[in-house]
Design a protein around this motif. Structure first.
Motif, PDB file in Angstrom:
ATOM      1  N   ILE A  55       0.849  -1.193   0.000  1.00 24.75           N
ATOM      2  CA  ILE A  55       0.000   0.000   0.000  1.00 24.75           C
ATOM      3  C   ILE A  55       0.883   1.241   0.000  1.00 24.75           C
ATOM      4  O   ILE A  55       1.915   1.278   0.668  1.00 24.75           O
ATOM      5  CB  ILE A  55      -0.922   0.010   1.243  1.00 24.75           C
ATOM      6  CG1 ILE A  55      -1.893  -1.171   1.171  1.00 24.75           C
ATOM      7  CG2 ILE A  55      -1.677   1.334   1.356  1.00 24.75           C
ATOM      8  CD1 ILE A  55      -2.748  -1.332   2.415  1.00 24.75           C
ATOM      9  N   GLU A  74      -4.623  -4.555  -8.547  1.00 22.47           N
ATOM     10  CA  GLU A  74      -4.971  -3.357  -7.794  1.00 22.47           C
ATOM     11  C   GLU A  74      -6.072  -3.712  -6.805  1.00 22.47           C
ATOM     12  O   GLU A  74      -6.471  -4.870  -6.705  1.00 22.47           O
ATOM     13  CB  GLU A  74      -5.454  -2.252  -8.745  1.00 22.47           C
ATOM     14  CG  GLU A  74      -4.385  -1.806  -9.710  1.00 22.47           C
ATOM     15  CD  GLU A  74      -4.871  -0.716 -10.638  1.00 22.47           C
ATOM     16  OE1 GLU A  74      -4.163   0.282 -10.754  1.00 22.47           O
ATOM     17  OE2 GLU A  74      -5.959  -0.861 -11.238  1.00 22.47           O
ATOM     18  N   GLN A  75      -6.595  -2.699  -6.105  1.00 21.85           N
ATOM     19  CA  GLN A  75      -7.641  -2.896  -5.108  1.00 21.85           C
ATOM     20  C   GLN A  75      -8.756  -3.804  -5.614  1.00 21.85           C
ATOM     21  O   GLN A  75      -9.150  -4.742  -4.951  1.00 21.85           O
ATOM     22  CB  GLN A  75      -8.268  -1.556  -4.708  1.00 21.85           C
ATOM     23  CG  GLN A  75      -7.332  -0.534  -4.129  1.00 21.85           C
ATOM     24  CD  GLN A  75      -6.860  -0.862  -2.741  1.00 21.85           C
ATOM     25  OE1 GLN A  75      -5.692  -1.129  -2.551  1.00 21.85           O
ATOM     26  NE2 GLN A  75      -7.734  -0.859  -1.783  1.00 21.85           N
ATOM     27  N   ASP A  76      -9.274  -3.497  -6.806  1.00 27.87           N
ATOM     28  CA  ASP A  76     -10.475  -4.180  -7.276  1.00 27.87           C
ATOM     29  C   ASP A  76     -10.378  -4.696  -8.702  1.00 27.87           C
ATOM     30  O   ASP A  76     -11.395  -4.997  -9.316  1.00 27.87           O
ATOM     31  CB  ASP A  76     -11.672  -3.239  -7.151  1.00 27.87           C
ATOM     32  CG  ASP A  76     -11.453  -1.908  -7.865  1.00 27.87           C
ATOM     33  OD1 ASP A  76     -10.387  -1.723  -8.477  1.00 27.87           O
ATOM     34  OD2 ASP A  76     -12.354  -1.056  -7.797  1.00 27.87           O
ATOM     35  N   GLU A  93      -3.912   3.344  -1.847  1.00 32.85           N
ATOM     36  CA  GLU A  93      -4.210   2.228  -2.743  1.00 32.85           C
ATOM     37  C   GLU A  93      -3.131   1.156  -2.664  1.00 32.85           C
ATOM     38  O   GLU A  93      -1.992   1.405  -2.304  1.00 32.85           O
ATOM     39  CB  GLU A  93      -4.344   2.722  -4.182  1.00 32.85           C
ATOM     40  CG  GLU A  93      -5.528   3.649  -4.372  1.00 32.85           C
ATOM     41  CD  GLU A  93      -5.650   4.164  -5.791  1.00 32.85           C
ATOM     42  OE1 GLU A  93      -4.666   4.084  -6.565  1.00 32.85           O
ATOM     43  OE2 GLU A  93      -6.725   4.663  -6.134  1.00 32.85           O
TER      44      GLU A  93
END
Length: 114
Positions: A55, A74-76, A93
């Protein structure tokens, strides 16, 4: 000021951010020479290697993919990236990158602090 390539710091980071393999890093500028930036370098990730999930807080990281193929998590989302693509990971992020190609994954990385 001019910095010559023979003055760059070069090192190898094994299992960077809990990734796989040795990442070869060439630092173009020392931290002490930068304002609002903590990294400006080339990173070479070997075939099958990776930089693990991490992060970014109070900073944004940019990867300019110069050679090879990678998979960015990535995150999503998950994305394939190649030469000319730019990966941007902002404050708060998470991301990781893995070499999924048949050649070294070579990228320029810059981390700007805020």
């Amino acid at each position: 000021m001019i910095k010559r390539s023979n003055d760059f710091n070069r090192n190898i980071r094994t299992n960077l951010k809990a990734g796989v393999g040795d990442v070869h890093i060439t630092e173009f500028v020392d931290k002490e020479e930068m304002i609002n930036c903590r990294l400006f370098c080339e990173q070479v990730v070997p075939v099958g290697g990776s930089i693990g999930k991490h992060i970014h807080k109070y900073e944004t990281e940019f990867y300019l993919i110069r050679h090879g193929l990678g998979k960015v998590v990535e995150q999503d989302a998950t994305h394939e990236v190649g030469p000319g693509d730019v990966v941007i990971t902002g404050h708060g992020e998470m991301h990781s990158i893995e070499n999924i190609g048949a050649e070294d994954l070579v990228m320029t990385a810059i981390i700007v602090t805020h």
